[in-house]
Design a protein around this motif. Structure first.
Motif, short mmCIF file in Angstrom:
data_model
loop_
_atom_site.label_atom_id
_atom_site.label_comp_id
_atom_site.label_asym_id
_atom_site.label_seq_id
_atom_site.Cartn_x
_atom_site.Cartn_y
_atom_site.Cartn_z
N GLU A 12 0.83 -1.21 0.00
CA GLU A 12 0.00 0.00 0.00
C GLU A 12 0.87 1.27 0.00
O GLU A 12 0.63 2.20 -0.76
CB GLU A 12 -0.91 -0.01 1.23
CG GLU A 12 -1.85 1.17 1.30
CD GLU A 12 -2.74 1.09 2.52
OE1 GLU A 12 -3.15 2.17 2.98
OE2 GLU A 12 -3.03 -0.02 3.00
N GLU A 13 1.89 1.26 0.84
CA GLU A 13 2.79 2.42 0.88
C GLU A 13 3.56 2.55 -0.43
O GLU A 13 3.76 3.65 -0.94
CB GLU A 13 3.76 2.27 2.06
CG GLU A 13 4.63 3.50 2.27
CD GLU A 13 5.52 3.39 3.49
OE1 GLU A 13 6.30 4.32 3.72
OE2 GLU A 13 5.44 2.36 4.22
N ARG A 35 2.56 1.61 -3.49
CA ARG A 35 1.67 2.15 -4.53
C ARG A 35 1.41 3.64 -4.32
O ARG A 35 1.40 4.41 -5.28
CB ARG A 35 0.35 1.39 -4.54
CG ARG A 35 0.48 0.01 -5.13
CD ARG A 35 -0.89 -0.65 -5.30
NE ARG A 35 -0.72 -2.08 -5.34
CZ ARG A 35 -1.02 -2.91 -4.34
NH1 ARG A 35 -1.54 -2.46 -3.23
NH2 ARG A 35 -0.81 -4.20 -4.46
#
Length: 83
Positions: free
Chosen positions: A67-68, A70
């Motif tokens: 997530e980080e 992306r």
């Protein structure tokens, strides 16, 4: 057989003969400078990584999660498109 010294009226080639090594020194130094400015410029070591490559390396090493990754990648590519 006529030697080089006889060609120049027995005075020898003179001081201008030093221009030949000077010419080749200028050619070699200029060629190295030109290669350094053009071809070798993009081939840096670890200190010359792009931000995207550094981000990918951190993701691969497990320092950041997907997530980080992306989110940061979106920010980096957004800045690149806007420039």
């Amino acid at each position: 057989m006529e030697t080089l010294a006889h060609t120049f009226r027995d005075d020898g080639p003179g001081p201008w003969i030093l221009l030949f090594p000077l010419f080749w020194a200028v050619v070699l130094i200029g060629g190295g400078w030109l290669l350094r400015r053009t071809v070798w410029r993009g081939r840096g070591g670890p200190g010359h990584d792009t931000p995207v490559a550094l981000l990918g390396r951190r993701f691969a090493a497990g320092e950041i999660d997907a997530e980080e990754y992306r989110g940061r990648l979106a920010v980096l590519t957004e800045n690149r498109r806007g420039a």
